[in-house]
Design a protein around this motif. Structure first.
Motif, short mmCIF file in Angstrom:
data_model
loop_
_atom_site.label_atom_id
_atom_site.label_comp_id
_atom_site.label_asym_id
_atom_site.label_seq_id
_atom_site.Cartn_x
_atom_site.Cartn_y
_atom_site.Cartn_z
N LEU A 81 44.44 -6.54 39.28
CA LEU A 81 43.08 -6.55 38.76
C LEU A 81 43.00 -7.53 37.61
N PHE A 82 41.94 -8.31 37.57
CA PHE A 82 41.78 -9.36 36.57
C PHE A 82 41.93 -8.81 35.16
N SER A 83 41.26 -7.69 34.85
CA SER A 83 41.34 -7.12 33.50
C SER A 83 41.09 -5.63 33.52
N ASN A 84 42.12 -4.86 33.15
CA ASN A 84 41.95 -3.42 32.98
C ASN A 84 41.05 -3.11 31.79
N VAL A 85 41.13 -3.93 30.76
CA VAL A 85 40.32 -3.71 29.56
C VAL A 85 38.84 -3.90 29.86
N LEU A 86 38.51 -4.95 30.64
CA LEU A 86 37.11 -5.16 31.03
C LEU A 86 36.60 -3.99 31.86
N ALA A 87 37.46 -3.45 32.72
CA ALA A 87 37.07 -2.30 33.54
C ALA A 87 36.70 -1.11 32.65
N LEU A 88 37.55 -0.83 31.66
CA LEU A 88 37.28 0.29 30.75
C LEU A 88 36.04 0.01 29.91
N LEU A 89 35.87 -1.24 29.48
CA LEU A 89 34.69 -1.60 28.69
C LEU A 89 33.41 -1.41 29.51
N SER A 90 33.45 -1.77 30.78
CA SER A 90 32.28 -1.58 31.64
C SER A 90 31.91 -0.11 31.75
N PHE A 91 32.92 0.77 31.71
CA PHE A 91 32.66 2.21 31.74
C PHE A 91 31.92 2.66 30.48
N PHE A 92 32.43 2.22 29.32
CA PHE A 92 31.82 2.66 28.06
C PHE A 92 30.44 2.05 27.82
N ILE A 93 30.10 0.99 28.55
CA ILE A 93 28.75 0.43 28.46
C ILE A 93 27.82 1.03 29.51
N LEU A 94 28.35 1.24 30.72
CA LEU A 94 27.54 1.82 31.78
C LEU A 94 27.13 3.25 31.46
N LEU A 95 28.06 4.04 30.91
CA LEU A 95 27.80 5.46 30.65
C LEU A 95 26.58 5.68 29.75
N PRO A 96 26.53 5.13 28.54
CA PRO A 96 25.33 5.35 27.71
C PRO A 96 24.08 4.74 28.33
N ILE A 123 24.55 -5.33 31.34
CA ILE A 123 25.81 -5.80 30.73
C ILE A 123 27.01 -5.25 31.50
N ALA A 124 26.95 -3.97 31.89
CA ALA A 124 28.04 -3.38 32.67
C ALA A 124 28.18 -4.10 34.01
N ALA A 125 27.05 -4.46 34.63
CA ALA A 125 27.08 -5.19 35.91
C ALA A 125 27.72 -6.56 35.73
N ILE A 126 27.42 -7.21 34.61
CA ILE A 126 28.01 -8.52 34.33
C ILE A 126 29.53 -8.40 34.19
N LEU A 127 29.99 -7.38 33.46
CA LEU A 127 31.43 -7.17 33.29
C LEU A 127 32.11 -6.88 34.63
N TYR A 128 31.44 -6.08 35.47
CA TYR A 128 31.98 -5.81 36.80
C TYR A 128 32.09 -7.10 37.60
N ALA A 129 31.05 -7.92 37.56
CA ALA A 129 31.05 -9.17 38.32
C ALA A 129 32.17 -10.11 37.83
N ILE A 130 32.37 -10.17 36.52
CA ILE A 130 33.46 -11.00 35.97
C ILE A 130 34.81 -10.52 36.47
N ASN A 131 35.01 -9.20 36.48
CA ASN A 131 36.28 -8.63 36.93
C ASN A 131 36.49 -8.87 38.43
N ALA A 132 35.43 -8.68 39.21
CA ALA A 132 35.55 -8.89 40.66
C ALA A 132 35.82 -10.37 40.97
#
Length: 420
Positions: A81-96, A123-132
């Motif tokens: 996976l490109f970035s585990n940190v980005l994945a976790l960050l997308s979670f903390f942004i998508l949730l709220p 923003i969460a969608a952007i992070l997901y797209a970057i990771n994918a």
């Protein structure tokens, strides 16, 4: 799941929070459905219904898909996976973002709060797209599954940005089209772009693997990719130019042909399967395809001007029959393996350890399969017959199913390492 390269599996913290919170959103939307069962019959654009729809599409389906994608992207691309940190960050942004949106719709708080929630989801969608994209970019091997994942990430961005513009439009009008047409366009870009293409790509990898299929006719998948994407592009162009009447049918036909190509692929892999008995996880998945097919049959009647209850029935078949059905089954194909990998990868072959299927209650999956069928039959009948008692009964059964599902999910997530 022998085809999964566990050496490239992402960190647990990049995947498991999505499953945990997604299941809790599923429980929440099920409770909200019981509370609002009378409103579903009479008004599909009621604020409470909009809240439930977004709890389903973002809190439940997208949340779980994010987690599953972060686990399966390395499988499809055969890279880390490109970035585990980005994945976790997308979670903390998508949730709220999802929480704020649900509350905003429930109380119809247009303006600051709805726009804030929508912005966080974008923003969460952007992070997901970057990771994918970052994961796929490291893979030199071409695969149609990779193409589907990347196109789905693109359509997720389009869907969320358009949704944010709709939230802004409620305060500062920026569109000339009717609100109903704009909402329909937003929904179908999400359904046919983000959900359909991600599910097509991932299922074309997982279903043959779980069924141990010998025949994998990738030509059907090539057709599915192009028909689905061209059909969506025509929909957007027609909407921008105001050419709804003629081009909307062309878009519908192309997307349906793309779906049929995908389903032909699934049927071919099913017929050539080595594993003849179907477990209940795969029964959920195959049954969900039936609900998608029924929704596609119903859609032309909606395009021809049929109103309620067909609109509600169409949404029910898509959200609860197709999307929820797939997740209810595939969660117990993917999540047990993910948790097992965290606990037992280092011990496997050295001592006797449980199998992934021992991490949850198989009887609960069977029970939920029958809850699923009974609840959907009652909800569909309640909508068609305008019968509140059937709607209430179906909603209660759906809530019971959600409780059992959450219990089983957290049984897996809270598993402690043990040797047999």
């Amino acid at each position: 799941m022998a085809d999964i390269n566990i050496a490239k599996a992402p960190k647990g913290y990049a995947v498991l929070p999505f499953y945990a919170v997604g299941s809790l959103f599923f429980l929440t939307l099920s409770a909200l459905l019981v509370f609002s069962h009378q409103i579903v019959i009479v008004q599909f654009l009621h604020p409470h219904i909009l809240a439930i729809v977004h709890a389903t599409t973002l809190g439940w389906v997208t949340m779980v898909i994010f987690g599953a994608s972060y686990q399966l992207l390395p499988v499809i691309c055969e890279r880390n996976l490109f970035s585990n940190v980005l994945a976790l960050l997308s979670f903390f942004i998508l949730l709220p973002g999802v929480i704020i949106l649900i509350i905003s719709f429930w109380f119809f708080l247009t303006g600051f709060w709805m726009i804030t929630g929508g912005s966080l989801v974008v923003i969460a969608a952007i992070l997901y797209a970057i990771n994918a994209t970052g994961t796929a970019k490291t893979c030199n091997k071409h695969s149609i599954q990779k193409c589907f994942v990347l196109s789905a990430a693109f359509w997720l961005l389009v869907t969320t940005i358009f949704g944010l513009l709709l939230a802004i439009h409620l305060v500062f009008p920026i569109f000339n089209s009717s609100q109903l047409k704009l909402i329909a366009m937003h929904a179908h870009i999400g359904f046919a772009g983000w959900f359909l293409q991600l599910i097509t790509g991932v299922s074309s990898k997982l279903v043959p693997m779980f069924l141990l299929s010998r025949n994998r006719p990738n030509g059907f998948l090539q057709g599915a990719f192009w028909f689905q994407n061209v059909g969506l592009l025509i929909l957007i162009i027609a909407a921008l130019l105001g050419l709804w009447n003629g081009f909307i049918w062309i878009s519908y036909i192309l997307v349906v042909v793309g779906i049929l190509c995908w389903l032909f692929y699934i049927v071919a892999t099913y017929k050539s399967r080595v594993r003849k008995p179907l477990d209940f996880q795969m029964r959920f998945t195959l049954l969900s395809f039936l609900f998608l097919f029924l929704a596609l049959i119903l859609l032309p009647f909606l395009m021809h001007g049929w109103g309620m209850p067909c609109i509600q029935l169409y949404g029910l078949l898509i959200l609860m029959g197709w999307l929820s059905g797939i997740i209810l089954g595939q969660t117990f194909k993917t999540l047990p393996f993910i948790v097992w990998n965290d606990h037992y990868k280092a011990l496997n072959g050295k001592v006797k350890v449980p199998l992934p299927k021992h991490l949850y209650h198989e009887n609960f999956v069977k029970l939920n399969f029958y809850f699923f069928i009974a609840a959907l039959v009652m909800l569909c009948a309640g909508l068609l017959l305008n019968e509140k008692i059937l709607m209430l009964a179906g909603s209660i059964l759906w809530l019971l199913m959600a409780i059992v599902f959450v219990w089983n999910v957290f049984t897996i997530l809270l598993h402690k390492t043990k040797k047999l």
